[in-house]
Scaffold this active site. Structure first.
Site, mmCIF file in Angstrom:
data_model
loop_
_atom_site.group_PDB
_atom_site.id
_atom_site.type_symbol
_atom_site.label_atom_id
_atom_site.label_comp_id
_atom_site.label_asym_id
_atom_site.label_seq_id
_atom_site.Cartn_x
_atom_site.Cartn_y
_atom_site.Cartn_z
ATOM 1 N N LYS A 80 0.989 -1.151 0.119
ATOM 2 C CA LYS A 80 -0.182 -0.067 0.052
ATOM 3 C C LYS A 80 0.931 1.222 0.010
ATOM 4 O O LYS A 80 1.769 1.359 0.818
ATOM 5 C CB LYS A 80 -0.919 0.004 1.353
ATOM 6 C CG LYS A 80 -1.846 1.206 1.410
ATOM 7 C CD LYS A 80 -3.124 0.735 0.671
ATOM 8 C CE LYS A 80 -3.992 2.115 0.423
ATOM 9 N NZ LYS A 80 -3.421 2.845 -0.889
ATOM 10 N N GLN A 103 7.187 3.662 3.961
ATOM 11 C CA GLN A 103 5.871 3.433 4.095
ATOM 12 C C GLN A 103 5.503 2.016 4.945
ATOM 13 O O GLN A 103 4.414 1.855 5.540
ATOM 14 C CB GLN A 103 5.333 3.132 2.605
ATOM 15 C CG GLN A 103 3.660 3.339 2.498
ATOM 16 C CD GLN A 103 3.165 4.826 2.163
ATOM 17 O OE1 GLN A 103 3.883 5.626 1.477
ATOM 18 N NE2 GLN A 103 2.293 4.957 2.872
ATOM 19 N N LYS A 122 5.591 1.660 -3.065
ATOM 20 C CA LYS A 122 5.309 3.072 -3.421
ATOM 21 C C LYS A 122 5.420 3.115 -4.870
ATOM 22 O O LYS A 122 6.295 2.346 -5.486
ATOM 23 C CB LYS A 122 6.522 4.002 -2.932
ATOM 24 C CG LYS A 122 6.140 5.360 -3.138
ATOM 25 C CD LYS A 122 5.177 5.996 -1.837
ATOM 26 C CE LYS A 122 4.891 7.434 -2.251
ATOM 27 N NZ LYS A 122 4.008 7.640 -0.988
ATOM 28 N N ASP A 136 -0.047 10.765 -4.410
ATOM 29 C CA ASP A 136 1.001 11.404 -3.794
ATOM 30 C C ASP A 136 1.406 12.747 -4.531
ATOM 31 O O ASP A 136 0.423 13.101 -5.443
ATOM 32 C CB ASP A 136 2.249 10.505 -3.728
ATOM 33 C CG ASP A 136 3.482 10.781 -2.902
ATOM 34 O OD1 ASP A 136 3.206 10.695 -1.701
ATOM 35 O OD2 ASP A 136 4.306 11.726 -3.364
ATOM 36 N N THR A 160 -4.756 13.424 5.480
ATOM 37 C CA THR A 160 -3.316 13.637 5.713
ATOM 38 C C THR A 160 -2.937 14.941 6.751
ATOM 39 O O THR A 160 -2.310 15.050 7.604
ATOM 40 C CB THR A 160 -2.402 13.440 4.579
ATOM 41 O OG1 THR A 160 -2.731 12.547 3.753
ATOM 42 C CG2 THR A 160 -1.059 13.530 4.963
ATOM 43 N N ASN A 189 -2.368 19.052 -1.542
ATOM 44 C CA ASN A 189 -3.210 18.456 -0.804
ATOM 45 C C ASN A 189 -2.941 18.509 0.754
ATOM 46 O O ASN A 189 -3.932 18.776 1.578
ATOM 47 C CB ASN A 189 -3.408 16.997 -1.427
ATOM 48 C CG ASN A 189 -4.230 16.118 -0.477
ATOM 49 O OD1 ASN A 189 -3.806 15.503 0.408
ATOM 50 N ND2 ASN A 189 -5.598 16.149 -0.581
ATOM 51 N N SER A 248 -6.802 5.720 3.670
ATOM 52 C CA SER A 248 -6.720 4.877 2.414
ATOM 53 C C SER A 248 -7.313 3.318 2.973
ATOM 54 O O SER A 248 -7.944 2.736 2.330
ATOM 55 C CB SER A 248 -5.551 4.739 1.892
ATOM 56 O OG SER A 248 -5.615 5.891 1.092
HETATM 57 P P1 NDP Z 1 0.605 17.739 -4.178
HETATM 58 O O1 NDP Z 1 1.013 17.591 -5.434
HETATM 59 O O2 NDP Z 1 -0.935 17.885 -3.803
HETATM 60 O O3 NDP Z 1 1.495 19.171 -3.628
HETATM 61 C C1 NDP Z 1 2.502 19.139 -3.416
HETATM 62 C C2 NDP Z 1 3.008 20.636 -2.940
HETATM 63 O O4 NDP Z 1 4.572 20.638 -2.623
HETATM 64 C C3 NDP Z 1 2.822 21.779 -3.848
HETATM 65 O O5 NDP Z 1 2.771 22.840 -3.430
HETATM 66 C C4 NDP Z 1 4.238 21.804 -4.856
HETATM 67 O O6 NDP Z 1 4.540 22.793 -5.341
HETATM 68 C C5 NDP Z 1 5.275 21.464 -3.462
HETATM 69 N N1 NDP Z 1 6.518 20.727 -4.193
HETATM 70 C C6 NDP Z 1 6.469 19.499 -4.749
HETATM 71 N N2 NDP Z 1 7.723 19.329 -5.107
HETATM 72 C C7 NDP Z 1 8.431 20.365 -4.665
HETATM 73 C C8 NDP Z 1 9.844 20.573 -4.490
HETATM 74 N N3 NDP Z 1 10.928 19.872 -5.216
HETATM 75 N N4 NDP Z 1 10.284 21.613 -4.071
HETATM 76 C C9 NDP Z 1 9.411 22.559 -3.235
HETATM 77 N N5 NDP Z 1 8.215 22.440 -3.411
HETATM 78 C C10 NDP Z 1 7.912 21.465 -4.004
HETATM 79 O O7 NDP Z 1 1.227 16.567 -2.904
HETATM 80 P P2 NDP Z 1 0.615 16.161 -1.658
HETATM 81 O O8 NDP Z 1 0.189 17.423 -0.932
HETATM 82 O O9 NDP Z 1 -0.085 15.085 -1.674
HETATM 83 O O10 NDP Z 1 2.150 15.765 -1.115
HETATM 84 C C11 NDP Z 1 2.950 16.671 -0.386
HETATM 85 C C12 NDP Z 1 3.861 15.657 0.667
HETATM 86 O O11 NDP Z 1 2.950 14.953 1.498
HETATM 87 C C13 NDP Z 1 4.793 14.711 -0.201
HETATM 88 O O12 NDP Z 1 5.950 14.845 0.411
HETATM 89 C C14 NDP Z 1 4.102 13.579 -0.173
HETATM 90 O O13 NDP Z 1 4.744 12.603 -0.202
HETATM 91 C C15 NDP Z 1 3.434 13.882 1.478
HETATM 92 N N6 NDP Z 1 2.227 12.944 1.789
HETATM 93 C C16 NDP Z 1 1.175 12.823 0.935
HETATM 94 C C17 NDP Z 1 0.022 12.311 1.489
HETATM 95 C C18 NDP Z 1 -1.165 12.252 0.735
HETATM 96 O O14 NDP Z 1 -2.082 11.802 1.133
HETATM 97 N N7 NDP Z 1 -1.197 12.864 -0.243
HETATM 98 C C19 NDP Z 1 -0.026 11.158 2.527
HETATM 99 C C20 NDP Z 1 1.393 11.377 3.379
HETATM 100 C C21 NDP Z 1 2.214 12.228 2.964
HETATM 101 P P3 NDP Z 1 4.527 22.953 -6.771
HETATM 102 O O15 NDP Z 1 2.996 23.071 -7.223
HETATM 103 O O16 NDP Z 1 5.208 24.017 -7.329
HETATM 104 O O17 NDP Z 1 5.235 21.549 -7.592
HETATM 105 O O1 2IT Z 2 3.166 8.952 1.812
HETATM 106 C C1 2IT Z 2 1.732 8.526 1.851
HETATM 107 O O2 2IT Z 2 1.494 7.958 2.885
HETATM 108 C C2 2IT Z 2 0.887 8.527 0.667
HETATM 109 N N1 2IT Z 2 0.983 9.211 -0.203
HETATM 110 C C3 2IT Z 2 -0.330 7.902 1.028
HETATM 111 C C4 2IT Z 2 -0.536 6.377 0.509
HETATM 112 C C5 2IT Z 2 -1.894 5.963 0.509
HETATM 113 O O3 2IT Z 2 -2.007 4.940 0.174
HETATM 114 O O4 2IT Z 2 -2.843 6.417 1.010
#
Ligand code: NDP
Ligand code: 2IT
Length: 449
Positions: free
Chosen positions: A92, A113, A128, A168, A211, A243, A380
């Site tokens: 997952k 993970q 992943k 992600d 999250t 997100n 999830s």
């Molecule tokens: P999104 O794609 O929704 O948003 C990512 C955000 O981070 C954007 O604002 C983006 O800016 C910025 N970003 C991405 N890459 C970079 C970079 N190299 N340098 C600076 N800013 C950056 O992703 P999520 O919100 O889903 O994910 C954000 C983090 O949370 C990640 O580390 C992800 O692995 C983690 N995560 C996500 C989960 C989920 O359920 N979605 C669960 C647990 C962890 P820009 O638009 O300019 O790229």
């Molecule tokens: O980093 C994470 O935990 C996620 N991007 C969510 C993974 C999931 O299966 O919901």
């Protein structure tokens, strides 16, 4: 460095087998360092090669994703799925779509993970995936063609009881919808093979928020138990504007905090009056625009180029929610100098090892990603349960379960750290508590001779 000869040997093996994979090596080193006292107390781990096994993915898939762009030109990306560990449940983990994706990034995320998913208390293994495809600037049709091509190969390797991908960075409801549609066409099956689905076709209420909300539930519990504090009246900085960042902002505000800064990969906004989240949602979720646009819509706000500058904004609570290694030693020192009392990691591995040391040495409460951002994957898993039962729970039901899970994760991590003589060190506590369950399952299931 490691004290135990066993850990030295395991880490040297990982370095030799994965040369130059700096993110993966960083993630492995941190976990192995935390496990030192556990390894000393449990000789079975070495006898049965548990650590050598846990650092090697069960299966790694790298594949070609070709698709046709709007000009009729052929594009080629690389797809990845790393099925890291299935000891406690089907693989997952999310799918990252970003040009920086490579084997090291997917392996560090897949490795973390394993422990995160174990901490949720739910039956999910670690995996992943992703691609170096960049959804930014692509039309909906281009994104659709990419997602369909990506899934055409991935569908051969996943399934509701085998491996369940999700979102992600770069993968949200739109991408999950296209991938789900393609899986269904190929397999003629309507199953919970992906999570983060739309609400009309099997998605769970509160998954979108999970999250960010979960992060704030965790930080709130940490503040209450370790400092008799809360979000009330605190100034908060949230990096990113995707997100995780958006719903972290929403919950931090609901809990009484004032979020004054957010960012994207180009720069950050500062709004001393507290960020107007409706404006951010409109720009980021509806228009897929840049955060810079905020200052054209809200009086008194400032925009600054460069994303790392966000850590110079004075705050009580910092919630990094963008990407890995976004807080380095220098940024950590500035946060400490400016009086930060707590850091909660919404992104995966957003603080470098040097930054973590700065926070811990300064007595800043530090909530590590594996524990603090586990609310997304936990929800999830709740989506998977609902799909299996062919039921959907209310927002309140899912949110209440999420909150209980986050509070439990905090206490499990806190207690594990205390048990091994590292009271208050949630990095070690989360790694140990996550590891113990997976190791126990691996020991019980034996080795294929
Ligand atoms: P999104 O794609 O929704 O948003 C990512 C955000 O981070 C954007 O604002 C983006 O800016 C910025 N970003 C991405 N890459 C970079 C970079 N190299 N340098 C600076 N800013 C950056 O992703 P999520 O919100 O889903 O994910 C954000 C983090 O949370 C990640 O580390 C992800 O692995 C983690 N995560 C996500 C989960 C989920 O359920 N979605 C669960 C647990 C962890 P820009 O638009 O300019 O790229
Ligand atoms: O980093 C994470 O935990 C996620 N991007 C969510 C993974 C999931 O299966 O919901």
């Amino acid at each position: 460095m490691f004290q135990s000869e066993y850990l030295k040997k395991v880490y040297a093996g990982v370095e030799a087998r994965n040369p130059g994979e700096k993110e993966f090596l960083q993630a492995v080193r941190e976990v192995l360092e935390s496990l030192e006292p556990v390894v000393l107390a449990n000789p079975k781990l070495e006898e049965q090669g548990v650590l050598e096994r846990i650092v090697e993915p069960e299966r790694q898939l790298f594949f070609r994703v070709s698709w046709v762009d709007d000009k009729g030109q052929v594009q080629v990306n690389r797809g990845y799925r790393v099925q890291f560990n299935s000891a406690i449940g089907p693989y997952k983990g999310g799918i990252r779509l970003h040009p920086s994706v490579n084997a090291s990034v997917i392996k560090f995320l897949g490795f973390e993970q394993i422990f995160k998913n174990s901490l949720t208390g739910l039956p999910i293994g670690g995996g992943k995936g992703g691609s170096d495809f960049d959804p930014k600037g692509k039309s909906d049709l281009e994104v659709m063609r990419f997602c369909q091509s990506f899934m055409t190969e991935l569908a051969k390797h996943i399934g509701a009881d085998t491996d369940v991908p999700a979102g992600d960075i770069g993968t949200g409801a739109r991408e999950i919808g296209y991938m789900f549609g393609q899986y269904k066409r190929l397999r003629n099956e309507f199953t919970g093979v992906l999570t983060g689905k739309g609400l009309t076709y099997g998605g769970s209420l509160a998954r979108k928020e999970a999250t960010g909300f979960g992060l704030c539930y965790f930080v709130d519990e940490m503040l209450a138990c370790m400092k008799k504090e809360s979000f009330k009246g605190k100034t908060v900085v949230v990096s990113g504007s995707g997100n995780v960042a958006i719903y972290a902002n929403q919950k931090a505000t609901e809990l009484g905090g004032k979020v004054v800064a957010m960012s994207d990969s180009n720069g950050y906004i500062y709004d001393p009056n507290g960020i107007n989240l409706d404006v951010v949602k409109q720009i980021k979720e509806v228009e897929r625009g840049r955060i810079k646009e905020y200052v054209n819509r809200v009086k008194g706000a400032e925009y600054h180029d460069g994303c790392s500058g966000i850590w110079t904004v004075k705050c009580d609570i910092a919630l990094p929610c963008a990407t890995q290694n976004e807080i380095n030693e220098e940024s950590a020192k500035i946060l400490v100098k400016n009086g930060v009392i707590a850091v909660g990691e919404g992104a995966n591995m957003p603080s470098t090892p040097e930054a973590i040391a700065v926070f811990q040495n300064a007595g800043v409460l530090f909530a590590p990603a594996k524990a603090a951002n586990a609310g997304g994957v936990a929800t999830s898993a709740l989506e998977m349960s609902q799909n299996s039962q062919r039921l959907s729970w209310t927002f309140q039901e899912v949110d209440a379960k999420l909150k209980t899970i986050m509070v439990n994760i905090f206490h499990n991590a806190y207690n594990a750290a205390e048990k091994y003589g590292m009271k208050g060190n949630l990095v070690a506590g989360a790694n140990i508590a996550g590891f113990e369950k997976v190791a126990d399952a691996m020991l019980a299931q034996g080795i294929a001779y």
